[in-house]
Design a protein around this motif. Sequence first.
Motif, PDB file in Angstrom:
ATOM      1  N   ARG A  32       0.838  -1.219   0.000  1.00  0.00           N
ATOM      2  CA  ARG A  32       0.000   0.000   0.000  1.00  0.00           C
ATOM      3  C   ARG A  32       0.864   1.257   0.000  1.00  0.00           C
ATOM      4  O   ARG A  32       0.478   2.286  -0.523  1.00  0.00           O
ATOM      5  N   TYR A  36      -0.283   3.743  -2.873  1.00  0.00           N
ATOM      6  CA  TYR A  36      -0.787   5.096  -2.617  1.00  0.00           C
ATOM      7  C   TYR A  36       0.284   6.150  -2.888  1.00  0.00           C
ATOM      8  O   TYR A  36      -0.023   7.261  -3.326  1.00  0.00           O
ATOM      9  N   TYR A  76      -8.165  -2.853  -9.269  1.00  0.00           N
ATOM     10  CA  TYR A  76      -9.094  -3.617  -8.446  1.00  0.00           C
ATOM     11  C   TYR A  76      -9.826  -4.688  -9.247  1.00  0.00           C
ATOM     12  O   TYR A  76     -10.179  -5.737  -8.712  1.00  0.00           O
ATOM     13  N   LYS A 133      -3.530  -8.222  -4.002  1.00  0.00           N
ATOM     14  CA  LYS A 133      -4.446  -7.536  -3.079  1.00  0.00           C
ATOM     15  C   LYS A 133      -5.574  -8.429  -2.525  1.00  0.00           C
ATOM     16  O   LYS A 133      -5.790  -8.489  -1.325  1.00  0.00           O
ATOM     17  N   TYR A 159      -6.268  -3.673   8.378  1.00  0.00           N
ATOM     18  CA  TYR A 159      -6.615  -2.351   7.850  1.00  0.00           C
ATOM     19  C   TYR A 159      -5.634  -1.290   8.347  1.00  0.00           C
ATOM     20  O   TYR A 159      -5.368  -0.307   7.656  1.00  0.00           O
ATOM     21  N   ILE A 162      -2.634  -1.230   6.098  1.00  0.00           N
ATOM     22  CA  ILE A 162      -2.932  -0.497   4.868  1.00  0.00           C
ATOM     23  C   ILE A 162      -2.664   0.992   5.080  1.00  0.00           C
ATOM     24  O   ILE A 162      -2.028   1.663   4.266  1.00  0.00           O
ATOM     25  N   TRP A 302     -16.681   4.611  -3.139  1.00  0.00           N
ATOM     26  CA  TRP A 302     -15.314   4.733  -3.664  1.00  0.00           C
ATOM     27  C   TRP A 302     -15.231   5.772  -4.786  1.00  0.00           C
ATOM     28  O   TRP A 302     -14.169   6.338  -5.031  1.00  0.00           O
ATOM     29  N   ASP A 306     -11.983   7.963  -4.030  1.00  0.00           N
ATOM     30  CA  ASP A 306     -10.798   7.907  -4.892  1.00  0.00           C
ATOM     31  C   ASP A 306     -10.522   9.228  -5.605  1.00  0.00           C
ATOM     32  O   ASP A 306      -9.567   9.325  -6.370  1.00  0.00           O
ATOM     33  N   GLU A 412     -15.448   6.112   5.636  1.00  0.00           N
ATOM     34  CA  GLU A 412     -14.690   4.891   5.309  1.00  0.00           C
ATOM     35  C   GLU A 412     -14.765   3.894   6.461  1.00  0.00           C
ATOM     36  O   GLU A 412     -14.932   2.694   6.261  1.00  0.00           O
ATOM     37  N   SER A 416     -15.653   0.493   5.057  1.00  0.00           N
ATOM     38  CA  SER A 416     -14.652  -0.339   4.390  1.00  0.00           C
ATOM     39  C   SER A 416     -14.162  -1.555   5.183  1.00  0.00           C
ATOM     40  O   SER A 416     -14.249  -2.683   4.694  1.00  0.00           O
ATOM     41  N   PHE A 440     -13.766  -6.122  -4.344  1.00  0.00           N
ATOM     42  CA  PHE A 440     -12.887  -5.149  -4.984  1.00  0.00           C
ATOM     43  C   PHE A 440     -13.431  -4.704  -6.348  1.00  0.00           C
ATOM     44  O   PHE A 440     -13.028  -3.667  -6.862  1.00  0.00           O
ATOM     45  N   SER A 443     -14.792  -1.515  -5.762  1.00  0.00           N
ATOM     46  CA  SER A 443     -13.733  -0.495  -5.772  1.00  0.00           C
ATOM     47  C   SER A 443     -13.353  -0.149  -7.206  1.00  0.00           C
ATOM     48  O   SER A 443     -13.035   1.005  -7.513  1.00  0.00           O
TER      49      SER A 443
HETATM   50  N1  GLN Z   1      -8.123   1.927   1.598  1.00  0.00           N
HETATM   51  C1  GLN Z   1      -8.382   0.542   1.387  1.00  0.00           C
HETATM   52  C2  GLN Z   1      -7.226  -0.160   0.769  1.00  0.00           C
HETATM   53  O1  GLN Z   1      -6.358   0.420   0.210  1.00  0.00           O
HETATM   54  C3  GLN Z   1      -9.604   0.310   0.533  1.00  0.00           C
HETATM   55  C4  GLN Z   1      -9.437   0.739  -0.862  1.00  0.00           C
HETATM   56  C5  GLN Z   1     -10.543   0.276  -1.763  1.00  0.00           C
HETATM   57  O2  GLN Z   1     -11.096  -0.808  -1.637  1.00  0.00           O
HETATM   58  N2  GLN Z   1     -10.880   1.062  -2.723  1.00  0.00           N
HETATM   59  O3  GLN Z   1      -7.169  -1.349   0.817  1.00  0.00           O
END
Ligand code: GLN
Length: 505
Positions: A32, A36, A76, A133, A159, A162, A302, A306, A412, A416, A440, A443
């Motif tokens: 992650r 990210y 995803y 993932k 989580y 992440i 999402w 996002d 979230e 989530s 996913f 997502s």
């Molecule tokens: N923030 C979470 C992750 O990175 C969920 C992201 C998502 O499913 N869009 O796993």
Amino acid sequence: MSNQKNLTTNDTWFFGHPKGMVTLFFTEMWERMSYYGMRALLVLYMTGAVTGFNPGLGLSQIDAQAIYGIYVGFVYFMVIPGGWLADNVLGHQKAVLIGAIIIALGHFTLAMPLTETFFLGLILVVLGTGLLKGNISTIVGQLYKPGDSRVQAGYTIFYMSINIGSTLGFLICSYLGEKIGWHWGFGAAGIGMFFGVLQYLNFRHLLGEAGNKPNDMPQAQRDTYIKWSKITAGLMIVVIALGLMGIIGFEPKAFAENFAIFLTGVAFVYFSYLFLFAGLTQVEKKNLFLLLILFIGAAAFWSGFDQSASSLSIFARDYTDLSVGGFVIPIGWLQFANPVFVVIFAPIFAGIWMNLGRMNLDPSLPVKFAIGLFFMALSFAVMLYAVQLAMEVSPVGMQWLIITYLLQTWGELALSPIGLSAFAQYAPRKYIGQMFGLWFLASAIGGVLAGLLGGEALDAGLESISPVFEFMIQYYLVIGLALVAVAVFGIAKSADDAKAKAAKT
Ligand code: GLN
């Protein structure tokens, strides 16, 4: 073997959780970090001017945002074939390893200061994440015996990894990418994933048998699966090569629109198949209906969330004052707010749900998802105000984006981590690997929509933002209210809830 079995059952070595959690925690953290960290640079790099310090690709907002959406969507979406491959051919553990290596290669490809290899780098990250993932999320569940009450807490710990990972990613990649050079940021993402690979190799044994082997099946069937996997991989390589050579044309916005339709079609076919042809019991069908409702809520959520690395990132760049005590912070640092707030508020939310549970007031899953959407709507209402201010005097203070991220994080946390474990808990057992694919997929749809909406919002600078954000607020509210209605009328309940109620009466 019996020793390994113990590892997956009563082991409490890691804060009351199985040892294998350590391996998964750090692998996901680095993955992650790279995902990210790189993603925070992506739109800025694509829309950056082609000349001057730190040259970008000079793409229009519409194109760049569409490519961003397609990228997130594919990241995803590929979890589905990645899950299938792990279930039937590779086993989850090996899939995670191969995925991690491919992701690292992808980031290193992006690190090369060449524009020609840009799409190849993105494609490698997509393919690797598809293998990693969903499968790593599946192994988390497999560390515990069925029915072990620690699973939900296990997913909460996961989580955290992440969010610690994404904090590191924003910190390091945004600084290097924005202040030194984009490709340094991409390279840092690659190094992060490389650390992840090293630690996975060193500590994989802690996983024991969890996710080690693919499903049992006759060898002849496995051989057929392997043959078809190879043919599909070959075809994919040809299509990718033709695309990279420019022989297959690519118009980002049209592609993104068609991709969103395609993904929605996949979800429709998948759910219909499971309902009609998968031979599920009545209880499993009831649970599946609940998951469908959650799926719709998650996809909508999402599509707002996002936008952190799309429209909100551009708002930070163009209309926000980023100086703190004389230092202009990297644009990506504002996205810190999300993971930092997750780490702060996750225990608080867990406590709230627990206390409500004690009083028998714990909201049902659809209501929690609705809460998630209401917070999302509120966050964009704050942005509407910020846009209004920016129209009068720009730049505005960074507090508006921080409040927006705070509200999104609260949303979230209502949606989530709970969604992830709901899909683990209520999926028909036979389809558990693919269930994460389905989670996913929401997502994926959200990601493409985020790119499309972000592009529309920024098409004509500040003026075009408000109508798009207003539209989004409306659809979050409508879907949120629909979820509440579904809960109030008891249409979507898990079979467990129904049982618990029956036991009480
Ligand atoms: N923030 C979470 C992750 O990175 C969920 C992201 C998502 O499913 N869009 O796993």
